[in-house]
Design an enzyme around this catalytic site. Sequence first.
Site, PDB file in Angstrom:
ATOM      1  N   GLU A 295      38.332  29.981  25.772  1.00  0.00           N
ATOM      2  CA  GLU A 295      38.918  31.312  25.941  1.00  0.00           C
ATOM      3  C   GLU A 295      40.304  31.156  26.564  1.00  0.00           C
ATOM      4  O   GLU A 295      40.679  30.066  26.993  1.00  0.00           O
ATOM      5  CB  GLU A 295      38.011  32.185  26.828  1.00  0.00           C
ATOM      6  CG  GLU A 295      36.700  32.534  26.129  1.00  0.00           C
ATOM      7  CD  GLU A 295      35.732  33.358  26.964  1.00  0.00           C
ATOM      8  OE1 GLU A 295      34.996  34.130  26.379  1.00  0.00           O
ATOM      9  OE2 GLU A 295      35.717  33.204  28.203  1.00  0.00           O
TER      10      GLU A 295
ATOM     11  N   HIS B   6      38.390  45.981  32.226  1.00  0.00           N
ATOM     12  CA  HIS B   6      37.273  45.067  32.006  1.00  0.00           C
ATOM     13  C   HIS B   6      36.731  44.506  33.316  1.00  0.00           C
ATOM     14  O   HIS B   6      35.532  44.353  33.472  1.00  0.00           O
ATOM     15  CB  HIS B   6      37.786  43.933  31.115  1.00  0.00           C
ATOM     16  CG  HIS B   6      36.764  42.906  30.755  1.00  0.00           C
ATOM     17  ND1 HIS B   6      35.605  43.221  30.088  1.00  0.00           N
ATOM     18  CD2 HIS B   6      36.736  41.561  30.941  1.00  0.00           C
ATOM     19  CE1 HIS B   6      34.902  42.114  29.878  1.00  0.00           C
ATOM     20  NE2 HIS B   6      35.548  41.099  30.414  1.00  0.00           N
TER      21      HIS B   6
ATOM     22  N   ASP C  66      30.809  51.960  43.124  1.00  0.00           N
ATOM     23  CA  ASP C  66      30.006  52.487  44.250  1.00  0.00           C
ATOM     24  C   ASP C  66      30.039  51.575  45.481  1.00  0.00           C
ATOM     25  O   ASP C  66      30.195  52.033  46.604  1.00  0.00           O
ATOM     26  CB  ASP C  66      28.543  52.666  43.831  1.00  0.00           C
ATOM     27  CG  ASP C  66      28.384  53.625  42.660  1.00  0.00           C
ATOM     28  OD1 ASP C  66      29.352  54.337  42.338  1.00  0.00           O
ATOM     29  OD2 ASP C  66      27.293  53.647  42.079  1.00  0.00           O
TER      30      ASP C  66
ATOM     31  N   HIS D 249      40.927  43.871  29.281  1.00  0.00           N
ATOM     32  CA  HIS D 249      40.564  42.935  28.209  1.00  0.00           C
ATOM     33  C   HIS D 249      41.364  43.340  26.975  1.00  0.00           C
ATOM     34  O   HIS D 249      41.373  44.513  26.602  1.00  0.00           O
ATOM     35  CB  HIS D 249      39.058  43.025  27.925  1.00  0.00           C
ATOM     36  CG  HIS D 249      38.538  41.885  27.126  1.00  0.00           C
ATOM     37  ND1 HIS D 249      38.882  41.709  25.803  1.00  0.00           N
ATOM     38  CD2 HIS D 249      37.726  40.850  27.440  1.00  0.00           C
ATOM     39  CE1 HIS D 249      38.280  40.611  25.347  1.00  0.00           C
ATOM     40  NE2 HIS D 249      37.586  40.071  26.331  1.00  0.00           N
TER      41      HIS D 249
ATOM     42  N   SER E 124      33.512  34.734  35.976  1.00  0.00           N
ATOM     43  CA  SER E 124      32.849  35.714  36.844  1.00  0.00           C
ATOM     44  C   SER E 124      31.345  35.505  36.967  1.00  0.00           C
ATOM     45  O   SER E 124      30.785  35.669  38.056  1.00  0.00           O
ATOM     46  CB  SER E 124      33.141  37.139  36.384  1.00  0.00           C
ATOM     47  OG  SER E 124      33.076  37.208  35.001  1.00  0.00           O
TER      48      SER E 124
ATOM     49  N   ARG F 172      41.842  37.083  36.813  1.00  0.00           N
ATOM     50  CA  ARG F 172      40.641  36.252  36.636  1.00  0.00           C
ATOM     51  C   ARG F 172      40.720  35.432  35.355  1.00  0.00           C
ATOM     52  O   ARG F 172      41.057  35.948  34.290  1.00  0.00           O
ATOM     53  CB  ARG F 172      39.417  37.158  36.577  1.00  0.00           C
ATOM     54  CG  ARG F 172      38.113  36.434  36.363  1.00  0.00           C
ATOM     55  CD  ARG F 172      36.992  37.434  36.229  1.00  0.00           C
ATOM     56  NE  ARG F 172      37.153  38.195  35.015  1.00  0.00           N
ATOM     57  CZ  ARG F 172      36.448  37.982  33.905  1.00  0.00           C
ATOM     58  NH1 ARG F 172      35.529  37.040  33.865  1.00  0.00           N
ATOM     59  NH2 ARG F 172      36.649  38.721  32.846  1.00  0.00           N
TER      60      ARG F 172
ATOM     61  N   ARG G 280      44.866  36.677  29.723  1.00  0.00           N
ATOM     62  CA  ARG G 280      44.645  38.060  29.297  1.00  0.00           C
ATOM     63  C   ARG G 280      45.739  39.033  29.682  1.00  0.00           C
ATOM     64  O   ARG G 280      46.011  39.980  28.957  1.00  0.00           O
ATOM     65  CB  ARG G 280      43.347  38.567  29.928  1.00  0.00           C
ATOM     66  CG  ARG G 280      42.186  38.040  29.230  1.00  0.00           C
ATOM     67  CD  ARG G 280      40.938  38.653  29.749  1.00  0.00           C
ATOM     68  NE  ARG G 280      39.869  37.914  29.136  1.00  0.00           N
ATOM     69  CZ  ARG G 280      38.619  37.934  29.533  1.00  0.00           C
ATOM     70  NH1 ARG G 280      38.295  38.675  30.564  1.00  0.00           N
ATOM     71  NH2 ARG G 280      37.719  37.234  28.917  1.00  0.00           N
TER      72      ARG G 280
HETATM   73  C1  SIN Z   1      34.583  37.981  26.655  1.00  0.00           C
HETATM   74  O1  SIN Z   1      33.587  37.615  26.038  1.00  0.00           O
HETATM   75  O2  SIN Z   1      35.676  38.106  26.140  1.00  0.00           O
HETATM   76  C2  SIN Z   1      34.435  38.313  28.092  1.00  0.00           C
HETATM   77  C3  SIN Z   1      34.378  37.099  28.907  1.00  0.00           C
HETATM   78  C4  SIN Z   1      34.851  37.401  30.292  1.00  0.00           C
HETATM   79  O3  SIN Z   1      35.385  38.460  30.545  1.00  0.00           O
HETATM   80  O4  SIN Z   1      34.715  36.531  31.155  1.00  0.00           O
END
Ligand code: SIN
Length: 533
Positions: A119, A347, A219, A240, A387, A382, A286
Amino acid sequence: MNAKAFTSPLRVDFLILGSGAAGLLAAARLQRHGRVAIVSKGTTHDSNTWFAQGGIAGVLAADDSVENHVQDTLAAGAGLCRESVVREIIRRSGAIIRELIDIGTTFDTHGEALHLTREGGHSKRRIAHARDATGRAIARALQAQLGADVLRLCGYTAIDLITSHHIGDYSGPNRCLGCYLLAPNGQVLSVAARHTILATGGAGKVYLYTSNPHGASGDGIAMAWRAGCTIANMEFIQFHPTCLFHRDGSNLLLSEALRGEGAHIVDAQGRRFVFDYDPRGELAPRDIVARAIDHEMKKQGTDCMFLDARPLGEATIQRQFPNIQRSLQRLGLDLNRAPVPIVPAAHYTCGGIDTRLDGSTAIENLHAIGEVACSGLHGANRLASNSLLECLVMADCCAQTILSHPAPAPRHIPAWDDSGVEPEGERIPIKQNWEEIRATMSHYVGIVRSNERLRRAKRRLLLIQHEIDDYFWRHPVSRDLIELRNLAQVALLIVRSAQMRHESRGLHYSTDYPLTLPEARETLIPPAEESKT
Ligand code: SIN
């Protein structure tokens, strides 16, 4: 066990609010050491974990190292990560993923080894995944670890934490004694706990477009703030880049793993424009990709851009992304046939309750783990798939800390005070206020911010907050009203944090301060600042 058998006050040793990965692992670790209650607002499926697609990042491949993963995380975090926390979480990644496998999480494999996907921002393939529904696979395995003695309170909404200061005991430091829960039958239950763990996730619902489920109304952050915790780095909201743009499927995420495997982001003419913004194109971090899309949409005057997954080929789509494909097909779309309309969507909340790695907060016996916390792993942005890893490592450390610091059972827990509640009169338009908050945040506090936009947002939000606060104490509480109150509070914390940062860094971009300052500083809002928000 059924919660209906209990009357107020309910007494437990460990009260866990939230049933995603962080809450579930904490419950699993603590269940043999006392009575555990785990609370979800809806069903056990209503967590961000349940919807997590991409996977969990870890040092798993022979050509990878802790140092590589640390450096990628620090680079994404743009100077604001707490390095010792980053190192410790990543050092534990291999062990925690192996534990998930041991308890039955079925990650995809390639021969004997795990299949690792890639990613944005990762220099290596290092993301373990269960097709495109990793969170669900992890949550199921963790749920299966919980014994029959764990009290599962589904359909209960936390209203406020109960602290020693709240009940007028200022004889020592502020201690958490439990919380008030709205039960499905409308009763408010006082819960007394030796330790309370907030694992309530983020606040994506403050924006119109979000990948988060309905319950992500911030919350835990709002409750902790009201109880006296410091809140950190709330201006860093991760958008995202590729959420589906569709009237009937607005929170469907198109996993970043699609781009990791070769999908392109294109405009209506089929042009791959992200390379105009960064040489890494679709696999840039991102913040860069989301800003590129936002910028092109504004420049071209369109409502969306497109994700073209056809380069992956039908076999890869079928093998790795069957759930996304099925959801799209239900809406008449198909990854194999044509580019799919996308829009950046809120996101992940990188900031949150200021904690240590073990989730400890400024309030004794109150812990915060996972997205609700700001542990220092993510800094200003992030890194994808870090996460779930953070949730699990924090939960593990939190349980260890709790077990080595026994706390006394709280003695006096007051009942919920509803003395000022009037019989149902005119209701404030809850739905309209929700929409107003989300529209204000999207228009003025989105991917690109300015001083003027933030000022306008603050004016509107303060007005809404006063209206809600005034109404809240005079009317019976409901889940909608509790969430609305929290949503308004968290929106104001985001605005206040954004106003405090006079630079652009990571996920926070301001047209008035486009440069990054030489020194990276966290934004900390101590509770005493409340009157200013
Ligand atoms: C995604 O599948 O794009 C989300 C993965 C993430 O936000 O860590």
